[in-house]
Design an enzyme around this catalytic site. Structure first.
Site, short mmCIF file in Angstrom:
data_model
loop_
_atom_site.label_atom_id
_atom_site.label_comp_id
_atom_site.label_asym_id
_atom_site.label_seq_id
_atom_site.Cartn_x
_atom_site.Cartn_y
_atom_site.Cartn_z
N LYS A 96 0.88 -1.17 0.00
CA LYS A 96 0.00 0.00 0.00
C LYS A 96 0.91 1.21 0.00
O LYS A 96 1.54 1.53 1.01
CB LYS A 96 -0.91 -0.01 1.23
CG LYS A 96 -1.80 1.22 1.31
CD LYS A 96 -2.62 1.28 2.59
CE LYS A 96 -3.18 2.68 2.78
NZ LYS A 96 -3.86 2.85 4.06
N GLY A 185 -10.78 8.00 5.60
CA GLY A 185 -11.82 9.01 5.81
C GLY A 185 -13.16 8.46 6.25
O GLY A 185 -14.05 9.23 6.60
#
Lengths: 257, 64
Positions: A96, A185
């Site tokens: 990632k 988020g």
């Protein structure tokens, strides 16, 4: 039909972070209770006590796919070196890729991101780039060798949900064949469901579960939400209208006035 | 030999990376770098150390 992530079929669309839980036991229980199939992890300086080895054993026992990150990296060199260390330690080509560009928003530095993605892809890594919803950057990342895109929903840890659904919808439309993951988020299950309803292939979240009062229950709620959102997307939802449209038939209504 | 290990000044007798890990009690799944460059596990035994070298030893940790 779910897409594969570098050839890997995931059991469900929830990718769960492993940081910030009240205890390792709660982290483990949250994973087992939710059934999340991917765990994000990191590399940090090892202390004399060997804390990393205990953590590694627990993650191994979960039997999930491990997705190491380059969290906190601000330069291409730092991220590439971290990726090499991660590949060796976690024995996976998955990375990632995070290139942080802004201190307050942790917004990705997309210019360095594309450069690092190219270097790592050419070196055999399977890159999951943490990016913005910018379509041109998405194109550049695909050209660089990425086969997955992970736009942010909102700044990491903010719990604001999907800040820009217009752009995320555009991204879905622009890259119909590319596995897309909303990464970061998410605060509520409704945010995760919304991402799936837009047609995203997975949601990656951490803080929303780890910092909830009951992380185990929240992990289960998130799994329920992504499943519901995915089903809703597959079911072809109706378009929103500005005005009412009666659902009960008018024909046959008794004349009573 | 004076080196900097994970940000801390250390005085060690080890002359290569493999010996350093053993001397400092590291085992299991760790990755190493020398002066900000990755040193693969297979090269630790031939990676010699010099005064002032900066060594990082990292291990699996929680992440998002």
């Amino acid at each position: 039909m779910g897409k594969t992530f570098y050839g890997v079929d995931l059991p469900n669309p929830l990718m769960l972070g492993t940081a910030q839980y009240p205890s390792p036991a709660i982290l483990e229980e949250a994973f087992r209770a939710s059934g999340a199939g991917v765990a994000t992890v990191s590399l940090r300086r090892e202390g004399a006590g060997g804390a990393g080895q205990t953590f590694w054993q627990m993650i191994s026992d979960l039997g999930v796919h491990v997705l190491p990150n380059t969290a906190g990296c601000h330069t291409v060199k730092e991220a590439v070196t971290t990726a090499h260390m991660a590949r060796e330690v976690f024995d996976t080509k998955w990375i990632k890729l995070e290139l942080i560009g802004h201190t307050d928003s942790l917004q990705p530095d997309v210019f360095q991101l594309v450069e690092a993605a190219r270097i790592l892809s050419e070196d055999g890594f399977e890159v999951f780039p943490y990016t913005t919803e910018d379509l041109i950057v998405g194109e550049r990342l695909l050209e660089a060798g990425c086969e997955v895109l992970m736009p942010w929903g909102a700044p990491i840890g903010s719990g604001r949900g999907l800040n820009n659904t217009y752009a995320l919808r555009a991204m879905r439309a622009e890259f119909p064949e590319v596995p897309l993951v909303v990464d970061a988020g998410i605060g509520l299950p409704s945010h995760a469901a919304a991402a799936m309803e837009l047609g995203f292939d997975a949601v990656l979240l951490n803080t929303a579960v780890a910092k909830a009062g009951d992380p185990v229950m929240m992990a289960k709620a998130m799994m329920g939400a992504v499943a519901a959102g995915q089903m809703a997307c597959d079911a072809d939802p109706i378009e929103a209208l500005d005005m009412a449209e009666a659902s009960t038939p008018v024909i046959g209504k008794a004349f009573l006035t | 030999m004076k080196i900097v290990l994970n940000g801390e000044a250390r005085d060690v007798v080890a002359k290569d990376m493999a010996a350093l890990l053993e001397e400092c009690g590291f085992s299991g799944r760790v990755a190493t770098s020398l002066n900000e460059a990755f040193v693969p596990a297979g090269l630790r035994a031939v990676q010699t150390l010099a005064d002032g070298d900066r060594v990082e030893v990292v291990a699996p940790m929680q992440g998002g």
